[in-house]
Design a protein around this motif. Structure first.
Motif, PDB file in Angstrom:
ATOM      1  N   ASN A  78      16.858  48.263  45.281  1.00 49.58           N
ATOM      2  CA  ASN A  78      16.092  47.996  44.061  1.00 49.58           C
ATOM      3  C   ASN A  78      14.797  48.810  44.010  1.00 49.58           C
ATOM      4  N   GLU A  79      14.595  49.661  45.011  1.00 49.11           N
ATOM      5  CA  GLU A  79      13.479  50.611  45.073  1.00 49.11           C
ATOM      6  C   GLU A  79      12.118  49.953  44.874  1.00 49.11           C
ATOM      7  N   ASP A  80      11.933  48.761  45.491  1.00 52.05           N
ATOM      8  CA  ASP A  80      10.641  48.082  45.381  1.00 52.05           C
ATOM      9  C   ASP A  80       9.736  48.334  46.583  1.00 52.05           C
ATOM     10  N   GLY A  81      10.222  49.154  47.538  1.00 56.59           N
ATOM     11  CA  GLY A  81       9.412  49.459  48.720  1.00 56.59           C
ATOM     12  C   GLY A  81       9.533  48.425  49.823  1.00 56.59           C
ATOM     13  N   PHE A  82      10.463  47.484  49.661  1.00 53.36           N
ATOM     14  CA  PHE A  82      10.690  46.433  50.645  1.00 53.36           C
ATOM     15  C   PHE A  82      12.191  46.228  50.822  1.00 53.36           C
ATOM     16  N   LEU A  83      12.561  45.624  51.947  1.00 56.84           N
ATOM     17  CA  LEU A  83      13.951  45.210  52.140  1.00 56.84           C
ATOM     18  C   LEU A  83      14.002  43.696  52.146  1.00 56.84           C
ATOM     19  N   ASP A  84      14.897  43.126  51.337  1.00 54.41           N
ATOM     20  CA  ASP A  84      15.163  41.703  51.467  1.00 54.41           C
ATOM     21  C   ASP A  84      16.230  41.558  52.550  1.00 54.41           C
ATOM     22  N   PHE A  85      16.621  40.339  52.872  1.00 55.73           N
ATOM     23  CA  PHE A  85      17.551  40.167  53.978  1.00 55.73           C
ATOM     24  C   PHE A  85      18.903  40.821  53.701  1.00 55.73           C
ATOM     25  N   GLY A  86      19.389  40.746  52.472  1.00 52.99           N
ATOM     26  CA  GLY A  86      20.666  41.389  52.132  1.00 52.99           C
ATOM     27  C   GLY A  86      20.616  42.893  52.339  1.00 52.99           C
ATOM     28  N   GLU A  87      19.518  43.516  51.916  1.00 48.37           N
ATOM     29  CA  GLU A  87      19.350  44.957  52.114  1.00 48.37           C
ATOM     30  C   GLU A  87      19.234  45.269  53.605  1.00 48.37           C
ATOM     31  N   PHE A  88      18.574  44.390  54.347  1.00 44.99           N
ATOM     32  CA  PHE A  88      18.438  44.563  55.792  1.00 44.99           C
ATOM     33  C   PHE A  88      19.804  44.531  56.478  1.00 44.99           C
ATOM     34  N   VAL A  89      20.641  43.571  56.118  1.00 41.85           N
ATOM     35  CA  VAL A  89      21.993  43.489  56.697  1.00 41.85           C
ATOM     36  C   VAL A  89      22.785  44.747  56.347  1.00 41.85           C
ATOM     37  N   HIS A  90      22.667  45.204  55.109  1.00 39.29           N
ATOM     38  CA  HIS A  90      23.346  46.434  54.697  1.00 39.29           C
ATOM     39  C   HIS A  90      22.859  47.612  55.541  1.00 39.29           C
ATOM     40  N   MET A  91      21.555  47.674  55.803  1.00 37.44           N
ATOM     41  CA  MET A  91      21.000  48.735  56.621  1.00 37.44           C
ATOM     42  C   MET A  91      21.555  48.673  58.046  1.00 37.44           C
ATOM     43  N   LEU A  92      21.673  47.474  58.601  1.00 37.31           N
ATOM     44  CA  LEU A  92      22.238  47.331  59.948  1.00 37.31           C
ATOM     45  C   LEU A  92      23.689  47.812  59.989  1.00 37.31           C
ATOM     46  N   LYS A  93      24.436  47.521  58.928  1.00 39.69           N
ATOM     47  CA  LYS A  93      25.825  48.002  58.851  1.00 39.69           C
ATOM     48  C   LYS A  93      25.861  49.523  58.806  1.00 39.69           C
ATOM     49  N   LEU A  94      25.024  50.103  57.949  1.00 30.21           N
ATOM     50  CA  LEU A  94      24.991  51.569  57.856  1.00 30.21           C
ATOM     51  C   LEU A  94      24.621  52.181  59.188  1.00 30.21           C
ATOM     52  N   ARG A  95      23.625  51.616  59.837  1.00 31.55           N
ATOM     53  CA  ARG A  95      23.193  52.140  61.132  1.00 31.55           C
ATOM     54  C   ARG A  95      24.314  52.038  62.157  1.00 31.55           C
ATOM     55  N   SER A  96      25.050  50.950  62.124  1.00 32.90           N
ATOM     56  CA  SER A  96      26.157  50.760  63.065  1.00 32.90           C
ATOM     57  C   SER A  96      27.308  51.715  62.784  1.00 32.90           C
ATOM     58  N   LEU A  97      27.446  52.115  61.521  1.00 35.62           N
ATOM     59  CA  LEU A  97      28.564  52.972  61.134  1.00 35.62           C
ATOM     60  C   LEU A  97      28.274  54.469  61.302  1.00 35.62           C
ATOM     61  N   VAL A  98      27.015  54.801  61.640  1.00 33.40           N
ATOM     62  CA  VAL A  98      26.666  56.212  61.786  1.00 33.40           C
ATOM     63  C   VAL A  98      27.496  56.781  62.939  1.00 33.40           C
ATOM     64  N   SER A  99      28.320  57.715  62.609  1.00 33.71           N
ATOM     65  CA  SER A  99      29.209  58.302  63.613  1.00 33.71           C
ATOM     66  C   SER A  99      28.554  59.507  64.260  1.00 33.71           C
ATOM     67  N   SER A 100      29.195  60.020  65.293  1.00 31.92           N
ATOM     68  CA  SER A 100      28.676  61.232  65.934  1.00 31.92           C
ATOM     69  C   SER A 100      28.728  62.394  64.940  1.00 31.92           C
ATOM     70  N   GLU A 101      29.691  62.375  64.033  1.00 38.02           N
ATOM     71  CA  GLU A 101      29.749  63.408  62.999  1.00 38.02           C
ATOM     72  C   GLU A 101      28.488  63.374  62.140  1.00 38.02           C
ATOM     73  N   GLU A 102      28.089  62.188  61.781  1.00 40.57           N
ATOM     74  CA  GLU A 102      26.888  62.026  60.968  1.00 40.57           C
ATOM     75  C   GLU A 102      25.654  62.498  61.743  1.00 40.57           C
TER      76      GLU A 102
END
Length: 168
Positions: A78-102
């Motif tokens: 939502n580009e408000d400069g903060f992460l709510d918990f849902g955005e935080f969980v999404h960020m953790l998923k993205l971080r976990s999915l970062v592959s060696s290719e990435e």
């Protein structure tokens, strides 16, 4: 690793909502919520990039400031400069999915982005090619940027670069 029992105080919080895709377990979500709440100093349900740094440290994730800022901006939907918990969980998923290719793509991107602007611009292309003993005109460098600049802003973000490379 329970940092606090703040999740019990928030009656509206439903950890099962965040486990529906099976990526994290209920216990992981509860732990992440405890950690999130512990660094949300003012208790407003949002964390900024500095609080995120502390939060990730508590869950054992380390990353460069540049990468952290990129990840924060990418998941602050939502580009408000903060992460709510849902955005935080999404960020953790993205971080976990970062592959060696990435990671390899990020290293290559950073080879171009020597000034750490988080973008590749024509000057970055020229500098890299000159360092490799190649000559390139301003026009050719601008054309290379134009080819990879998927959003048309005149510079190549990591997302532009990654998409361009993967589709080449």
């Amino acid at each position: 690793m329970a940092i606090s029992n703040l999740h019990h105080e928030k009656q509206h919080f439903n950890p099962d909502h965040y486990t529906e895709d099976g990526f994290f377990t209920r216990e992981q979500i509860l732990d992440y919520k405890d950690t999130f709440d512990a660094v949300d100093k003012d208790g407003n349900g949002h964390i900024d990039v500095n609080e995120l740094t502390e939060c990730l440290s508590l869950v054992g994730m380390k990353m460069s400031t540049i990468h952290l800022t990129e990840l924060f901006e990418e998941t602050d939907t939502n580009e408000d400069g903060f992460l709510d918990f849902g955005e935080f969980v999404h960020m953790l998923k993205l971080r976990s999915l970062v592959s060696s290719e990435e990671e390899d793509l990020r290293i290559a991107f950073n080879n171009f982005d020597k000034n750490h602007s988080r973008f590749i611009e024509a000057d970055d292309i020229k500098a890299l090619l000159i360092s490799l003993g190649e000559r390139i005109s301003d026009e050719d460098a601008a054309e290379m940027i134009k080819m990879a600049d998927l959003d048309g802003d005149g510079k190549v973000s990591f997302q532009d670069y990654s998409t361009f490379i993967k589709n080449s």
